[in-house]
Design a protein around this motif. Structure first.
Motif, PDB file in Angstrom:
ATOM      1  N   LYS A 157      30.922  41.564  48.754  1.00 11.67           N
ATOM      2  CA  LYS A 157      29.421  42.349  48.839  1.00 11.67           C
ATOM      3  C   LYS A 157      28.843  43.015  48.152  1.00 11.67           C
ATOM      4  CE  LYS A 157      29.520  38.074  51.514  1.00 11.67           C
ATOM      5  NZ  LYS A 157      30.524  37.467  50.968  1.00 11.67           N
ATOM      6  N   ASN A 158      29.482  44.250  48.252  1.00 16.89           N
ATOM      7  CA  ASN A 158      29.496  45.748  47.861  1.00 16.89           C
ATOM      8  C   ASN A 158      29.582  46.403  46.486  1.00 16.89           C
ATOM      9  OD1 ASN A 158      29.248  45.769  51.295  1.00 16.89           O
ATOM     10  ND2 ASN A 158      31.345  46.573  51.298  1.00 16.89           N
ATOM     11  N   PHE A 159      30.094  45.365  45.606  1.00 17.30           N
ATOM     12  CA  PHE A 159      29.974  45.920  44.561  1.00 17.30           C
ATOM     13  C   PHE A 159      28.860  45.341  44.000  1.00 17.30           C
ATOM     14  CE2 PHE A 159      34.591  45.083  45.358  1.00 17.30           C
ATOM     15  CZ  PHE A 159      34.704  46.304  45.162  1.00 17.30           C
ATOM     16  N   GLU A 160      26.962  46.308  43.756  1.00 19.21           N
ATOM     17  CA  GLU A 160      25.996  46.392  43.249  1.00 19.21           C
ATOM     18  C   GLU A 160      26.391  45.859  41.597  1.00 19.21           C
ATOM     19  OE1 GLU A 160      23.737  49.402  44.558  1.00 19.21           O
ATOM     20  OE2 GLU A 160      24.209  48.850  46.406  1.00 19.21           O
ATOM     21  N   ASN A 161      27.762  46.816  40.834  1.00 21.00           N
ATOM     22  CA  ASN A 161      27.291  46.964  39.861  1.00 21.00           C
ATOM     23  C   ASN A 161      28.200  45.568  38.876  1.00 21.00           C
ATOM     24  OD1 ASN A 161      26.657  48.924  39.492  1.00 21.00           O
ATOM     25  ND2 ASN A 161      28.348  50.512  38.901  1.00 21.00           N
ATOM     26  N   LEU A 162      28.921  44.449  40.302  1.00 19.91           N
ATOM     27  CA  LEU A 162      29.509  42.928  39.472  1.00 19.91           C
ATOM     28  C   LEU A 162      28.784  42.189  39.471  1.00 19.91           C
ATOM     29  CD1 LEU A 162      32.291  40.943  39.207  1.00 19.91           C
ATOM     30  CD2 LEU A 162      31.734  41.240  41.816  1.00 19.91           C
ATOM     31  N   LYS A 163      28.422  41.445  37.261  1.00 19.52           N
ATOM     32  CA  LYS A 163      27.298  41.115  37.912  1.00 19.52           C
ATOM     33  C   LYS A 163      27.163  40.414  36.862  1.00 19.52           C
ATOM     34  CE  LYS A 163      24.546  44.724  38.013  1.00 19.52           C
ATOM     35  NZ  LYS A 163      23.115  44.874  38.161  1.00 19.52           N
ATOM     36  N   THR A 164      28.753  39.265  36.478  1.00 12.96           N
ATOM     37  CA  THR A 164      28.608  38.203  36.607  1.00 12.96           C
ATOM     38  C   THR A 164      30.307  37.738  36.340  1.00 12.96           C
ATOM     39  OG1 THR A 164      27.967  36.572  35.090  1.00 12.96           O
ATOM     40  CG2 THR A 164      28.754  38.484  34.000  1.00 12.96           C
ATOM     41  N   MET A 165      30.678  36.137  35.639  1.00 11.96           N
ATOM     42  CA  MET A 165      31.762  36.019  35.999  1.00 11.96           C
ATOM     43  C   MET A 165      32.014  34.444  34.776  1.00 11.96           C
ATOM     44  SD  MET A 165      34.787  34.763  38.472  1.00 11.96           S
ATOM     45  CE  MET A 165      33.512  33.197  39.192  1.00 11.96           C
ATOM     46  N   ILE A 166      33.200  34.552  33.276  1.00 11.21           N
ATOM     47  CA  ILE A 166      33.217  33.161  33.430  1.00 11.21           C
ATOM     48  C   ILE A 166      34.700  32.337  34.131  1.00 11.21           C
ATOM     49  CG2 ILE A 166      34.219  32.714  30.995  1.00 11.21           C
ATOM     50  CD1 ILE A 166      32.635  34.487  30.081  1.00 11.21           C
ATOM     51  N   SER A 167      34.139  31.422  34.614  1.00 13.75           N
ATOM     52  CA  SER A 167      35.482  30.652  35.047  1.00 13.75           C
ATOM     53  C   SER A 167      36.626  30.175  34.252  1.00 13.75           C
ATOM     54  CB  SER A 167      34.647  30.173  36.467  1.00 13.75           C
ATOM     55  OG  SER A 167      35.372  29.227  37.120  1.00 13.75           O
ATOM     56  N   ILE A 168      37.555  30.162  33.657  1.00 12.73           N
ATOM     57  CA  ILE A 168      37.405  29.097  33.034  1.00 12.73           C
ATOM     58  C   ILE A 168      38.592  28.534  34.025  1.00 12.73           C
ATOM     59  CG2 ILE A 168      39.447  29.012  30.627  1.00 12.73           C
ATOM     60  CD1 ILE A 168      36.791  30.716  30.469  1.00 12.73           C
ATOM     61  N   GLN A 169      38.512  26.805  33.794  1.00 12.44           N
ATOM     62  CA  GLN A 169      39.127  25.535  34.416  1.00 12.44           C
ATOM     63  C   GLN A 169      39.777  25.538  35.142  1.00 12.44           C
ATOM     64  OE1 GLN A 169      40.333  23.382  30.518  1.00 12.44           O
ATOM     65  NE2 GLN A 169      41.926  24.192  30.899  1.00 12.44           N
ATOM     66  N   PRO A 170      39.211  25.837  36.585  1.00 10.02           N
ATOM     67  CA  PRO A 170      39.362  25.742  37.378  1.00 10.02           C
ATOM     68  C   PRO A 170      40.603  25.014  37.978  1.00 10.02           C
ATOM     69  CG  PRO A 170      37.035  25.742  37.297  1.00 10.02           C
ATOM     70  CD  PRO A 170      37.651  25.526  36.408  1.00 10.02           C
ATOM     71  N   LEU A 171      41.379  24.815  38.405  1.00  8.12           N
ATOM     72  CA  LEU A 171      42.558  23.817  39.237  1.00  8.12           C
ATOM     73  C   LEU A 171      42.802  24.493  40.738  1.00  8.12           C
ATOM     74  CD1 LEU A 171      44.838  21.861  37.891  1.00  8.12           C
ATOM     75  CD2 LEU A 171      45.383  23.163  36.791  1.00  8.12           C
ATOM     76  N   THR A 172      43.392  23.677  41.074  1.00 10.81           N
ATOM     77  CA  THR A 172      43.911  23.336  42.540  1.00 10.81           C
ATOM     78  C   THR A 172      45.691  23.108  41.932  1.00 10.81           C
ATOM     79  OG1 THR A 172      42.630  21.307  43.465  1.00 10.81           O
ATOM     80  CG2 THR A 172      41.735  23.422  44.201  1.00 10.81           C
ATOM     81  N   TYR A 173      46.418  23.469  43.113  1.00 13.87           N
ATOM     82  CA  TYR A 173      47.974  23.093  42.982  1.00 13.87           C
ATOM     83  C   TYR A 173      48.062  21.824  43.238  1.00 13.87           C
ATOM     84  CZ  TYR A 173      52.501  23.007  43.922  1.00 13.87           C
ATOM     85  OH  TYR A 173      54.127  23.167  44.361  1.00 13.87           O
ATOM     86  N   ASP A 174      47.020  20.976  44.239  1.00 20.84           N
ATOM     87  CA  ASP A 174      48.026  20.008  44.568  1.00 20.84           C
ATOM     88  C   ASP A 174      47.200  18.739  42.745  1.00 20.84           C
ATOM     89  OD1 ASP A 174      44.653  20.280  44.450  1.00 20.84           O
ATOM     90  OD2 ASP A 174      45.311  19.345  46.505  1.00 20.84           O
ATOM     91  N   TYR A 175      46.269  19.323  41.995  1.00 18.89           N
ATOM     92  CA  TYR A 175      46.341  18.013  41.054  1.00 18.89           C
ATOM     93  C   TYR A 175      46.813  18.351  40.507  1.00 18.89           C
ATOM     94  CZ  TYR A 175      42.136  16.150  42.958  1.00 18.89           C
ATOM     95  OH  TYR A 175      40.739  15.527  44.010  1.00 18.89           O
ATOM     96  N   PHE A 176      47.345  19.723  39.937  1.00 25.00           N
ATOM     97  CA  PHE A 176      47.847  20.027  38.644  1.00 25.00           C
ATOM     98  C   PHE A 176      50.172  19.976  39.512  1.00 25.00           C
ATOM     99  CE2 PHE A 176      50.953  23.915  37.139  1.00 25.00           C
ATOM    100  CZ  PHE A 176      50.848  23.305  35.343  1.00 25.00           C
ATOM    101  N   VAL A 177      50.310  19.785  40.247  1.00 30.48           N
ATOM    102  CA  VAL A 177      51.327  19.623  40.161  1.00 30.48           C
ATOM    103  C   VAL A 177      50.801  17.713  40.715  1.00 30.48           C
ATOM    104  CG1 VAL A 177      52.793  21.531  41.730  1.00 30.48           C
ATOM    105  CG2 VAL A 177      51.193  19.111  42.704  1.00 30.48           C
ATOM    106  N   ALA A 178      50.220  17.115  40.752  1.00 33.88           N
ATOM    107  CA  ALA A 178      50.236  15.260  40.725  1.00 33.88           C
ATOM    108  C   ALA A 178      50.408  14.994  39.028  1.00 33.88           C
ATOM    109  CB  ALA A 178      49.290  15.347  41.588  1.00 33.88           C
ATOM    110  N   ASN A 179      49.198  16.035  38.141  1.00 30.60           N
ATOM    111  CA  ASN A 179      49.715  15.419  37.004  1.00 30.60           C
ATOM    112  C   ASN A 179      50.535  15.909  36.078  1.00 30.60           C
ATOM    113  OD1 ASN A 179      46.962  14.060  36.796  1.00 30.60           O
ATOM    114  ND2 ASN A 179      45.918  16.039  37.791  1.00 30.60           N
ATOM    115  N   MET A 180      51.706  16.528  36.468  1.00 27.70           N
ATOM    116  CA  MET A 180      52.757  16.325  36.192  1.00 27.70           C
ATOM    117  C   MET A 180      53.858  16.093  36.176  1.00 27.70           C
ATOM    118  SD  MET A 180      53.291  20.323  34.950  1.00 27.70           S
ATOM    119  CE  MET A 180      54.786  20.199  35.473  1.00 27.70           C
ATOM    120  N   GLY A 181      53.541  15.065  36.822  1.00 30.73           N
ATOM    121  CA  GLY A 181      54.012  13.262  36.912  1.00 30.73           C
ATOM    122  C   GLY A 181      55.552  13.436  38.105  1.00 30.73           C
ATOM    123  N   LEU A 182      55.548  14.699  38.635  1.00 28.48           N
ATOM    124  CA  LEU A 182      56.770  15.208  39.985  1.00 28.48           C
ATOM    125  C   LEU A 182      56.957  14.429  40.763  1.00 28.48           C
ATOM    126  CD1 LEU A 182      56.151  18.687  40.196  1.00 28.48           C
ATOM    127  CD2 LEU A 182      57.923  17.919  38.150  1.00 28.48           C
TER     128      LEU A 182
END
Length: 284
Positions: free
Chosen positions: A162-187
């Motif tokens: 919260k102290n970085f005044e020069n941090l202006k923006t973000m691009i978030s590419i494909q959010p993914l949580t671990y549980d969905y990832f392993v479930a969709n891997m078919g393990l």
């Protein structure tokens, strides 16, 4: 395959793209040493790129030695220096670094899908903020998969964000949580459960519970979410939840790409316009 480091070489070099750069190292606040490249262009705006996890490094993804991942993720090398090049040509300096346990950064254990790696995101921002050439530069985050998970954890768990005044923006590419990832891997679930129990009891990391989603509300900069609509390794409702939880200026860009997780990572290096348009809007 999901949390063991060691298969993420730095296989590319900025020299191959005629980019001016320096090799850099910096430390996270828990003492882990991180390695990276600082690609030099202008001094008034910097992009910090955080790569995806386990099978990746600052240079991207190479299929060599990946086995199952080659079939399920992507069957060609992905060069993150492609987007770095168009960013540099547009006047941005770029910090590309290896998260802990990846590439040439210090190996201190196992991967936590963003929770511990948040310290690496914070360290990268601190490094740029204190750099003699960039202390007044606007900063944008280009955060990919686990890199965006680490960035989201950082916003939620690191008060200094919260102290970085020069941090202006973000691009978030494909959010993914671990549980969905392993479930969709078919393990098989008995393997998933055994691995999750081991991580929780022996490594103090609850991969089913240590999700970044509760911290999305803490993201404090305008955010663009980019997601392949045909991504087979995620739950699109989870991506929508991520987007809806953002309390800042936001947009979501749905891509219609091949049915592969890494199709969007490959797309990133070939489609500069959406990325540059977003960063140009907030890093003037």
């Amino acid at each position: 395959m999901m949390i063991k480091p060691g298969k993420s070489p730095v296989f590319d070099t900025p020299e191959a793209y005629d980019l001016e750069y320096e090799d850099v190292t910096f430390q996270a606040d828990d003492g882990v040493t991180l390695s990276g490249w600082l690609l030099k262009s202008g001094t008034d705006k910097v992009i910090i790129q955080s790569h995806f996890g386990v099978q990746c490094s600052r240079s991207g993804f190479t299929v060599e030695g990946k086995g199952l991942m080659e079939k399920s993720l992507w069957n060609k090398d992905i060069h993150f220096l492609k987007q770095a090049k168009y960013l540099v040509e547009a006047g941005y300096s770029v910090l590309m670094y290896d998260m802990r346990n990846h590439g040439e950064s210090e190996n201190k254990g196992w991967i936590t899908w963003g929770k511990n790696e948040r310290k690496d995101v914070l360290a990268a921002i601190q490094f740029i903020s204190k750099h003699v050439d960039y202390k007044d530069a606007g900063i944008g985050l280009l955060s990919i998969c686990m890199g965006q998970g680490a960035s989201t954890f950082a916003f939620g768990l690191e008060t200094e964000m919260k102290n970085f005044e020069n941090l202006k923006t973000m691009i978030s590419i494909q959010p993914l949580t671990y549980d969905y990832f392993v479930a969709n891997m078919g393990l098989p679930m008995f393997l998933v459960n055994a691995g999750s129990n081991y991580s929780k009891n022996k490594r103090d990391t609850d991969l089913t519970g240590d999700s970044f989603l509760p911290y999305v509300k803490d993201i404090s900069v305008p955010t663009l979410v980019i997601q392949n609509n045909n991504d087979p390794m995620t739950d699109l409702n989870m991506v929508k939840e991520y987007y809806e939880s953002l309390t800042v200026e936001k947009e979501i860009m749905w891509l219609d790409l091949e049915k592969k997780r890494a199709a969007a990572y490959d797309w990133l290096g070939k489609n500069p316009e959406p990325v540059l348009n977003w960063f140009d809007k907030y890093l003037k």
